[in-house]
Write a protein that holds these residues in place. Structure first.
Motif, short mmCIF file in Angstrom:
data_model
loop_
_atom_site.label_atom_id
_atom_site.label_comp_id
_atom_site.label_asym_id
_atom_site.label_seq_id
_atom_site.Cartn_x
_atom_site.Cartn_y
_atom_site.Cartn_z
N GLU A 49 -4.00 105.61 43.79
CA GLU A 49 -4.91 105.07 42.77
C GLU A 49 -6.17 104.59 43.47
O GLU A 49 -6.10 103.97 44.53
N GLY A 53 -12.64 98.06 42.72
CA GLY A 53 -11.80 96.87 42.76
C GLY A 53 -10.34 97.13 43.08
O GLY A 53 -9.57 96.18 43.21
N LEU A 54 -9.91 98.39 43.25
CA LEU A 54 -8.50 98.67 43.52
C LEU A 54 -8.30 99.97 44.28
O LEU A 54 -8.91 101.00 43.94
N CYS A 55 -7.44 99.93 45.29
CA CYS A 55 -6.96 101.13 45.95
C CYS A 55 -5.49 100.90 46.29
O CYS A 55 -5.12 99.85 46.82
N ARG A 56 -4.67 101.90 45.97
CA ARG A 56 -3.23 101.85 46.26
C ARG A 56 -2.88 103.11 47.04
O ARG A 56 -3.10 104.22 46.57
N MET A 88 -11.17 101.11 48.89
CA MET A 88 -11.49 100.24 47.76
C MET A 88 -12.93 99.77 47.86
O MET A 88 -13.67 99.78 46.88
N THR A 92 -16.07 100.55 45.29
CA THR A 92 -16.55 99.36 44.58
C THR A 92 -18.05 99.15 44.73
O THR A 92 -18.72 98.77 43.77
N VAL A 119 -2.02 97.81 49.09
CA VAL A 119 -2.81 97.57 47.88
C VAL A 119 -3.98 96.65 48.22
O VAL A 119 -3.78 95.51 48.63
N HIS A 121 -7.10 94.85 46.48
CA HIS A 121 -7.49 94.46 45.12
C HIS A 121 -8.57 93.40 45.19
O HIS A 121 -8.43 92.43 45.92
N LEU A 122 -9.62 93.60 44.43
CA LEU A 122 -10.74 92.67 44.41
C LEU A 122 -11.07 92.34 42.97
O LEU A 122 -11.44 93.22 42.19
N ASP A 123 -10.89 91.07 42.60
CA ASP A 123 -11.18 90.65 41.23
C ASP A 123 -11.63 89.20 41.26
O ASP A 123 -10.89 88.35 41.76
N VAL A 139 -5.67 92.60 51.33
CA VAL A 139 -4.78 93.76 51.25
C VAL A 139 -3.35 93.29 51.50
O VAL A 139 -3.09 92.56 52.45
#
Length: 162
Positions: A49, A53-56, A88, A92, A119, A121-123, A139
């Motif tokens: 994914e 804001g996201l990478c998996r 990510m 972004t 993972v 994730h940035l929010d 991460v």
């Protein structure tokens, strides 16, 4: 924090958005990424994914990533963290900007004997202007039971392209 301005997506994100619709598209994208940055191939990653804001990213549990205890090697975990954090960040920031990792802090919380998932994730997603900035990307590297056995904070230097 304000949200990212709506500027053109990075080349990598545009390619991901095209390839992910195809059979084996995420595999093709990951292979292209590993061709550009061959060291990542050492953990046999597969991007699952990718969006702002996201990478998996997943990787199998193979002998080639084991340490002397037969568990997932600490540096292989760092490799996964850097791959997820870098992709990510690339997805972004606006296409007018560039990034480079300038530091990473890592905590090894436990051992893993399974395949792993990193993972990033940035929010919320910050706004990027003309001035260079430091972006800290969290991460988690998870085992098959979704336990974070490694956590990392990667500092990315983000600036406008010349």
């Amino acid at each position: 924090m304000p949200t990212m301005t709506t500027e053109a997506a990075s080349t990598n994100l545009a390619l991901w958005n095209t390839l992910r619709r195809l059979p084996f598209g995420n595999w093709l994208f990951t292979q292209a990424l590993c061709f550009k940055a061959p060291y990542f191939r050492s953990v046999h990653p597969l991007i699952q994914e990718l969006r702002p804001g996201l990478c998996r990213v997943t990787a199998p549990n193979r002998r080639s990533v084991h340490n002397h205890l037969g568990t997932y090697h600490a540096i292989a975990s760092c490799n996964m963290a850097e791959l997820a954090g870098g992709m990510m960040t690339d997805a972004t920031i606006p296409a007018t900007h560039r990034w480079i990792p300038v530091g990473m802090t890592v905590e090894y919380k436990s051992k893993a004997t399974t395949g792993v998932t990193a993972v990033a994730h940035l929010d919320p997603i910050p706004e990027f202007g003309d001035d260079p900035t430091e972006l800290v990307v969290p991460v988690d590297v998870l085992d098959a039971d979704a336990n974070a056995f490694v956590t990392a904070r990667i500092t990315m230097h983000v600036s406008r392209k010349r």
